[in-house]
Design a protein around this motif. Structure first.
Motif, PDB file in Angstrom:
ATOM      1  N   THR A  27       0.825  -1.198   0.000  1.00 24.92           N
ATOM      2  CA  THR A  27       0.000   0.000   0.000  1.00 24.92           C
ATOM      3  C   THR A  27       0.862   1.252   0.000  1.00 24.92           C
ATOM      4  O   THR A  27       1.621   1.472   0.945  1.00 24.92           O
ATOM      5  CB  THR A  27      -0.902   0.020   1.261  1.00 24.92           C
ATOM      6  OG1 THR A  27      -1.623  -1.208   1.334  1.00 24.92           O
ATOM      7  CG2 THR A  27      -1.859   1.186   1.245  1.00 24.92           C
ATOM      8  N   LEU A  70       1.916   4.919   0.801  1.00 20.68           N
ATOM      9  CA  LEU A  70       1.588   5.733   1.973  1.00 20.68           C
ATOM     10  C   LEU A  70       1.911   7.198   1.723  1.00 20.68           C
ATOM     11  O   LEU A  70       2.776   7.528   0.910  1.00 20.68           O
ATOM     12  CB  LEU A  70       2.367   5.236   3.195  1.00 20.68           C
ATOM     13  CG  LEU A  70       2.037   3.825   3.663  1.00 20.68           C
ATOM     14  CD1 LEU A  70       2.982   3.408   4.774  1.00 20.68           C
ATOM     15  CD2 LEU A  70       0.597   3.733   4.121  1.00 20.68           C
ATOM     16  N   HIS A 122       2.716   8.845   7.256  1.00 20.87           N
ATOM     17  CA  HIS A 122       1.542   8.054   7.637  1.00 20.87           C
ATOM     18  C   HIS A 122       1.932   6.576   7.709  1.00 20.87           C
ATOM     19  O   HIS A 122       2.819   6.118   6.991  1.00 20.87           O
ATOM     20  CB  HIS A 122       0.421   8.237   6.610  1.00 20.87           C
ATOM     21  CG  HIS A 122      -0.354   9.497   6.802  1.00 20.87           C
ATOM     22  ND1 HIS A 122      -1.713   9.548   6.773  1.00 20.87           N
ATOM     23  CD2 HIS A 122       0.055  10.775   7.036  1.00 20.87           C
ATOM     24  CE1 HIS A 122      -2.120  10.782   6.982  1.00 20.87           C
ATOM     25  NE2 HIS A 122      -1.060  11.549   7.134  1.00 20.87           N
ATOM     26  N   MET A 152      -0.857   3.798   9.174  1.00 19.03           N
ATOM     27  CA  MET A 152      -2.060   2.987   9.004  1.00 19.03           C
ATOM     28  C   MET A 152      -3.240   3.629   9.697  1.00 19.03           C
ATOM     29  O   MET A 152      -3.095   4.245  10.749  1.00 19.03           O
ATOM     30  CB  MET A 152      -1.834   1.579   9.567  1.00 19.03           C
ATOM     31  CG  MET A 152      -3.002   0.643   9.401  1.00 19.03           C
ATOM     32  SD  MET A 152      -2.553  -1.054   9.782  1.00 19.03           S
ATOM     33  CE  MET A 152      -2.892  -1.795   8.198  1.00 19.03           C
ATOM     34  N   LYS A 153      -4.407   3.436   9.057  1.00 15.03           N
ATOM     35  CA  LYS A 153      -5.686   3.810   9.655  1.00 15.03           C
ATOM     36  C   LYS A 153      -6.541   2.544   9.738  1.00 15.03           C
ATOM     37  O   LYS A 153      -6.354   1.623   8.939  1.00 15.03           O
ATOM     38  CB  LYS A 153      -6.414   4.848   8.793  1.00 15.03           C
ATOM     39  CG  LYS A 153      -5.650   6.136   8.589  1.00 15.03           C
ATOM     40  CD  LYS A 153      -6.453   7.117   7.740  1.00 15.03           C
ATOM     41  CE  LYS A 153      -6.672   6.560   6.369  1.00 15.03           C
ATOM     42  NZ  LYS A 153      -6.191   7.286   5.249  1.00 15.03           N
ATOM     43  N   SER A 206      -9.358   2.080   8.701  1.00 13.56           N
ATOM     44  CA  SER A 206     -10.147   1.922   7.478  1.00 13.56           C
ATOM     45  C   SER A 206      -9.313   1.402   6.304  1.00 13.56           C
ATOM     46  O   SER A 206      -9.854   1.138   5.231  1.00 13.56           O
ATOM     47  CB  SER A 206     -10.789   3.265   7.096  1.00 13.56           C
ATOM     48  OG  SER A 206      -9.794   4.252   6.882  1.00 13.56           O
ATOM     49  N   ASP A 207      -8.004   1.213   6.490  1.00 12.85           N
ATOM     50  CA  ASP A 207      -7.118   0.756   5.408  1.00 12.85           C
ATOM     51  C   ASP A 207      -7.263  -0.734   5.126  1.00 12.85           C
ATOM     52  O   ASP A 207      -7.523  -1.529   6.041  1.00 12.85           O
ATOM     53  CB  ASP A 207      -5.646   1.017   5.769  1.00 12.85           C
ATOM     54  CG  ASP A 207      -5.262   2.481   5.689  1.00 12.85           C
ATOM     55  OD1 ASP A 207      -6.018   3.274   5.096  1.00 12.85           O
ATOM     56  OD2 ASP A 207      -4.193   2.826   6.230  1.00 12.85           O
ATOM     57  N   ASP A 208      -7.065  -1.108   3.844  1.00 12.58           N
ATOM     58  CA  ASP A 208      -6.933  -2.523   3.489  1.00 12.58           C
ATOM     59  C   ASP A 208      -5.763  -3.095   4.272  1.00 12.58           C
ATOM     60  O   ASP A 208      -4.727  -2.445   4.402  1.00 12.58           O
ATOM     61  CB  ASP A 208      -6.667  -2.702   1.994  1.00 12.58           C
ATOM     62  CG  ASP A 208      -7.893  -2.449   1.140  1.00 12.58           C
ATOM     63  OD1 ASP A 208      -9.009  -2.500   1.680  1.00 12.58           O
ATOM     64  OD2 ASP A 208      -7.722  -2.207  -0.063  1.00 12.58           O
ATOM     65  N   ASN A 250       2.007  -5.624   9.535  1.00 15.49           N
ATOM     66  CA  ASN A 250       1.891  -4.407   8.729  1.00 15.49           C
ATOM     67  C   ASN A 250       3.189  -3.642   8.915  1.00 15.49           C
ATOM     68  O   ASN A 250       3.401  -3.001   9.951  1.00 15.49           O
ATOM     69  CB  ASN A 250       0.677  -3.575   9.172  1.00 15.49           C
ATOM     70  CG  ASN A 250      -0.608  -4.186   8.697  1.00 15.49           C
ATOM     71  OD1 ASN A 250      -0.921  -4.121   7.514  1.00 15.49           O
ATOM     72  ND2 ASN A 250      -1.339  -4.811   9.604  1.00 15.49           N
ATOM     73  N   GLN A 306       5.886   2.707   1.477  1.00 15.14           N
ATOM     74  CA  GLN A 306       4.682   1.901   1.373  1.00 15.14           C
ATOM     75  C   GLN A 306       4.553   1.049   2.629  1.00 15.14           C
ATOM     76  O   GLN A 306       5.506   0.909   3.387  1.00 15.14           O
ATOM     77  CB  GLN A 306       4.745   0.982   0.154  1.00 15.14           C
ATOM     78  CG  GLN A 306       4.911   1.722  -1.160  1.00 15.14           C
ATOM     79  CD  GLN A 306       4.806   0.793  -2.343  1.00 15.14           C
ATOM     80  OE1 GLN A 306       3.722   0.300  -2.635  1.00 15.14           O
ATOM     81  NE2 GLN A 306       5.917   0.537  -3.009  1.00 15.14           N
ATOM     82  N   ARG A 307       3.354   0.484   2.809  1.00 20.54           N
ATOM     83  CA  ARG A 307       3.134  -0.456   3.904  1.00 20.54           C
ATOM     84  C   ARG A 307       3.006  -1.850   3.307  1.00 20.54           C
ATOM     85  O   ARG A 307       2.276  -2.061   2.343  1.00 20.54           O
ATOM     86  CB  ARG A 307       1.868  -0.102   4.686  1.00 20.54           C
ATOM     87  CG  ARG A 307       1.602  -1.051   5.866  1.00 20.54           C
ATOM     88  CD  ARG A 307       0.324  -0.717   6.628  1.00 20.54           C
ATOM     89  NE  ARG A 307      -0.850  -0.799   5.777  1.00 20.54           N
ATOM     90  CZ  ARG A 307      -1.566   0.261   5.363  1.00 20.54           C
ATOM     91  NH1 ARG A 307      -1.226   1.483   5.720  1.00 20.54           N
ATOM     92  NH2 ARG A 307      -2.622   0.087   4.587  1.00 20.54           N
ATOM     93  N   THR A 328       1.744  -5.528   4.008  1.00 22.30           N
ATOM     94  CA  THR A 328       0.881  -6.341   4.859  1.00 22.30           C
ATOM     95  C   THR A 328       1.115  -7.803   4.499  1.00 22.30           C
ATOM     96  O   THR A 328       1.042  -8.171   3.327  1.00 22.30           O
ATOM     97  CB  THR A 328      -0.603  -5.973   4.651  1.00 22.30           C
ATOM     98  OG1 THR A 328      -0.774  -4.579   4.938  1.00 22.30           O
ATOM     99  CG2 THR A 328      -1.503  -6.793   5.556  1.00 22.30           C
TER     100      THR A 328
END
Length: 135
Positions: A7, A9, A21, A23-24, A26-28, A58, A89-90, A92
């Motif tokens: 993801t 970021l 940032h 993670m929230k 609401s994130d995948d 994550n 990026q994140r 997962t």
């Protein structure tokens, strides 16, 4: 690779220090919160192989650069990516996949936003030579 999400970021420029940032909810890839921890890795050092039975990882690299290798032993498939402040990026990683990582820069740091609290009986570790990968 099934079980892996990458993801992009946001980095927000601030003349006094940038905001990164991570993670929230609401994130995948968000599957609950258990704990957050930082891990340092020195250049050319490798940590791994580790496989979690329940924990979803994550991973974010706010300092330096880290190469991540994910291995699916059921499909004998590899996924690799280098995360850094320039490739912010994140990553997962679902439970059931092997993971190892290598420091690319002198001092690098990763953040893991783990779905559950650490439990030493929840993961399995093996020696680096047990999974064939050319670093």
């Amino acid at each position: 690779m099934d079980g892996v999400i990458l993801t992009p970021l946001k980095k927000i420029y601030n003349p006094k220090g940038d905001i990164f940032h991570a993670m929230k909810k609401s994130d995948d890839g968000f599957s609950g919160f258990g704990e957050a921890y930082f891990s340092m890795i020195h250049k050319d050092e490798i940590k791994g192989w580790k496989k979690h039975k329940e924990m979803v990882l994550n991973l974010v690299v706010p300092l330096g650069a880290v190469e991540f290798i994910i291995y699916n032993d059921k499909k004998q498939d590899y996924f690799n990516v280098i995360l850094s402040t320039t490739n912010y990026q994140r990553l997962t990683i679902e439970a059931g996949l092997w993971m190892a990582f290598r420091g690319i820069e002198k001092n690098s740091m990763l953040l893991n936003l783990a779905s559950i609290e650490h439990n030493p009986n929840e993961s399995e570790s093996i020696d680096l030579k047990d999974i064939k990968y050319e670093w």
